[in-house]
Every structure is written in structure tokens, then in C-alpha cells.
Design a protein around this motif. Sequence first.
Motif, PDB file in Angstrom:
ATOM      1  N   LEU A   8      -2.325  -5.699  -4.653  1.00 43.14           N
ATOM      2  CA  LEU A   8      -3.081  -5.273  -3.525  1.00 43.14           C
ATOM      3  C   LEU A   8      -4.612  -5.940  -3.552  1.00 43.14           C
ATOM      4  O   LEU A   8      -5.061  -6.371  -2.535  1.00 43.14           O
ATOM      5  CB  LEU A   8      -3.140  -3.948  -3.512  1.00 43.14           C
ATOM      6  CG  LEU A   8      -1.812  -2.945  -2.848  1.00 43.14           C
ATOM      7  CD1 LEU A   8      -2.090  -1.722  -2.985  1.00 43.14           C
ATOM      8  CD2 LEU A   8      -2.260  -3.470  -1.309  1.00 43.14           C
ATOM      9  N   GLN A   9      -4.940  -5.853  -4.702  1.00 39.92           N
ATOM     10  CA  GLN A   9      -6.555  -6.488  -4.763  1.00 39.92           C
ATOM     11  C   GLN A   9      -6.531  -8.017  -4.463  1.00 39.92           C
ATOM     12  O   GLN A   9      -7.375  -8.558  -3.668  1.00 39.92           O
ATOM     13  CB  GLN A   9      -7.206  -6.160  -6.054  1.00 39.92           C
ATOM     14  CG  GLN A   9      -7.633  -4.820  -6.513  1.00 39.92           C
ATOM     15  CD  GLN A   9      -7.925  -4.600  -7.835  1.00 39.92           C
ATOM     16  OE1 GLN A   9      -7.757  -5.218  -8.710  1.00 39.92           O
ATOM     17  NE2 GLN A   9      -8.679  -3.468  -7.947  1.00 39.92           N
ATOM     18  N   PHE A  60       2.350   1.672  -3.330  1.00 37.15           N
ATOM     19  CA  PHE A  60       1.068   2.229  -4.371  1.00 37.15           C
ATOM     20  C   PHE A  60       1.221   3.668  -4.134  1.00 37.15           C
ATOM     21  O   PHE A  60       0.971   4.563  -5.153  1.00 37.15           O
ATOM     22  CB  PHE A  60      -0.152   1.414  -3.943  1.00 37.15           C
ATOM     23  CG  PHE A  60      -1.217   1.737  -4.930  1.00 37.15           C
ATOM     24  CD1 PHE A  60      -1.231   1.310  -6.334  1.00 37.15           C
ATOM     25  CD2 PHE A  60      -2.234   2.676  -4.530  1.00 37.15           C
ATOM     26  CE1 PHE A  60      -2.183   1.576  -7.196  1.00 37.15           C
ATOM     27  CE2 PHE A  60      -3.180   2.971  -5.324  1.00 37.15           C
ATOM     28  CZ  PHE A  60      -3.087   2.424  -6.578  1.00 37.15           C
ATOM     29  N   GLN A  61       1.061   4.108  -2.931  1.00 36.92           N
ATOM     30  CA  GLN A  61       0.749   5.480  -2.781  1.00 36.92           C
ATOM     31  C   GLN A  61       2.059   6.331  -3.137  1.00 36.92           C
ATOM     32  O   GLN A  61       1.994   7.398  -3.544  1.00 36.92           O
ATOM     33  CB  GLN A  61       0.659   5.928  -1.134  1.00 36.92           C
ATOM     34  CG  GLN A  61      -0.690   5.263  -0.608  1.00 36.92           C
ATOM     35  CD  GLN A  61      -0.838   5.443   0.983  1.00 36.92           C
ATOM     36  OE1 GLN A  61       0.230   5.351   1.625  1.00 36.92           O
ATOM     37  NE2 GLN A  61      -2.108   5.646   1.248  1.00 36.92           N
ATOM     38  N   LEU A  99       2.028   1.030 -11.296  1.00 42.36           N
ATOM     39  CA  LEU A  99       0.735   1.365 -10.561  1.00 42.36           C
ATOM     40  C   LEU A  99      -0.416   0.075 -10.843  1.00 42.36           C
ATOM     41  O   LEU A  99      -1.002  -0.528  -9.929  1.00 42.36           O
ATOM     42  CB  LEU A  99      -0.016   2.495 -10.712  1.00 42.36           C
ATOM     43  CG  LEU A  99       0.416   3.816 -10.132  1.00 42.36           C
ATOM     44  CD1 LEU A  99       0.009   5.085 -10.879  1.00 42.36           C
ATOM     45  CD2 LEU A  99       0.229   3.680  -8.764  1.00 42.36           C
ATOM     46  N   GLU A 100      -0.689  -0.209 -12.103  1.00 41.12           N
ATOM     47  CA  GLU A 100      -1.286  -1.431 -12.503  1.00 41.12           C
ATOM     48  C   GLU A 100      -1.112  -2.780 -11.774  1.00 41.12           C
ATOM     49  O   GLU A 100      -1.717  -3.644 -11.156  1.00 41.12           O
ATOM     50  CB  GLU A 100      -1.589  -1.409 -14.124  1.00 41.12           C
ATOM     51  CG  GLU A 100      -2.227  -0.463 -14.592  1.00 41.12           C
ATOM     52  CD  GLU A 100      -2.164  -0.864 -15.986  1.00 41.12           C
ATOM     53  OE1 GLU A 100      -2.133  -1.682 -16.558  1.00 41.12           O
ATOM     54  OE2 GLU A 100      -2.578   0.116 -16.932  1.00 41.12           O
ATOM     55  N   LEU A 108       0.890  -1.176   0.029  1.00 41.30           N
ATOM     56  CA  LEU A 108       0.036  -0.034  -0.155  1.00 41.30           C
ATOM     57  C   LEU A 108       0.990   1.346   0.070  1.00 41.30           C
ATOM     58  O   LEU A 108       0.498   2.346  -0.825  1.00 41.30           O
ATOM     59  CB  LEU A 108      -0.895   0.278   1.115  1.00 41.30           C
ATOM     60  CG  LEU A 108      -1.932   1.006   1.216  1.00 41.30           C
ATOM     61  CD1 LEU A 108      -3.000   0.901  -0.183  1.00 41.30           C
ATOM     62  CD2 LEU A 108      -2.907   1.063   2.482  1.00 41.30           C
ATOM     63  N   GLN A 159       1.787   6.700  -6.732  1.00 42.33           N
ATOM     64  CA  GLN A 159       0.598   7.511  -7.176  1.00 42.33           C
ATOM     65  C   GLN A 159       1.274   8.898  -7.167  1.00 42.33           C
ATOM     66  O   GLN A 159       1.022   9.753  -8.084  1.00 42.33           O
ATOM     67  CB  GLN A 159      -0.428   7.472  -6.111  1.00 42.33           C
ATOM     68  CG  GLN A 159      -1.460   6.372  -6.602  1.00 42.33           C
ATOM     69  CD  GLN A 159      -2.735   6.202  -5.704  1.00 42.33           C
ATOM     70  OE1 GLN A 159      -2.495   6.453  -4.400  1.00 42.33           O
ATOM     71  NE2 GLN A 159      -3.813   6.147  -6.176  1.00 42.33           N
ATOM     72  N   GLN A 219      -1.671  -2.321  -8.065  1.00 50.07           N
ATOM     73  CA  GLN A 219      -3.044  -2.308  -7.871  1.00 50.07           C
ATOM     74  C   GLN A 219      -3.716  -3.877  -8.069  1.00 50.07           C
ATOM     75  O   GLN A 219      -4.370  -4.328  -7.005  1.00 50.07           O
ATOM     76  CB  GLN A 219      -3.979  -1.714  -8.811  1.00 50.07           C
ATOM     77  CG  GLN A 219      -5.382  -1.581  -8.396  1.00 50.07           C
ATOM     78  CD  GLN A 219      -6.086  -0.589  -9.294  1.00 50.07           C
ATOM     79  OE1 GLN A 219      -5.618  -0.111 -10.413  1.00 50.07           O
ATOM     80  NE2 GLN A 219      -7.266  -0.369  -9.076  1.00 50.07           N
ATOM     81  N   THR A 220      -3.014  -4.851  -8.734  1.00 53.90           N
ATOM     82  CA  THR A 220      -3.643  -6.041  -8.922  1.00 53.90           C
ATOM     83  C   THR A 220      -3.227  -6.786  -7.807  1.00 53.90           C
ATOM     84  O   THR A 220      -3.922  -7.504  -7.244  1.00 53.90           O
ATOM     85  CB  THR A 220      -2.935  -6.624 -10.254  1.00 53.90           C
ATOM     86  OG1 THR A 220      -3.599  -5.859 -11.389  1.00 53.90           O
ATOM     87  CG2 THR A 220      -3.360  -7.834 -10.477  1.00 53.90           C
TER      88      THR A 220
END
Length: 117
Positions: free
Chosen positions: A106-107, A14-15, A99-100, A11, A18, A103-104
Motif C-alpha cells: 500500500l505504501q 488490509f482492513q 499485514l506487513e 486497502l 487488521q 502495508q508495504t
Amino acid sequence: MEMPENIQEQLNQFQQAQQQAQSIAMQKQNLTIQLNESKKALDELSKIEDDQDVFKTAGPLLIKTTKADSEADLKDSIEMLEIREKTINKQEKRINDKLEELQTSLQSAMTQLQQPQ
């Protein structure tokens, strides 16, 4: 429920990604403005006669120069800005891919976390 350390680390990554993407987007926007202004100046310069006075800014000063020198300076500037634009586009693609991926990941981690043990 407390988040596992590996998910918290993802996380955070990811931040950070971003924030990098935002920074790159701002740089790209500024670069586009500079490039458009330089191209417009070169276009306007082409409309004047060769013997007309041309001035360029150097800090707070206006300096008299020739049309040919101004055209050469603008062309060099445009070339450098276009190279920088290609670099920014590559950076933007890399950070968006990251980022993609994050995100994947993390999900997937969050889905596994929510499933009953």
C-alpha cells in the motif's frame, strides 16, 4: 482525487487483515486466561490430601470427584489449551506477516500515486 481500484482493493484487504488480527489477539488473551486458571487449579489441587473431597463444576452443579480424576482432567485440559495456543501463535504470525506485506504494498502504491506523471 479518486483512488484506483487496485489500491482500494488492497486497502480493503488490509482492513480485513487488521480485523482478523484483532480477533486472534482476543482469542489468544482468552486462551491465556484459561491456561493460567487451569495451571493454578492444578497447583492448588496438588496441595490437598489424596483422601480430601474434591468437587468440580458441571454447568450449575458441583460434582464430587477424586483428586486423581481432577488432576487427569486438568492435565488433559492444559495439554489441549497448549496445543490451541501453538495454533493461535502460528495464526498470529501469519496474519502479522500478511499485514506487513499489505502495508508495504500500500505504501508503495500510494507513493507512486502521489508522484507527478
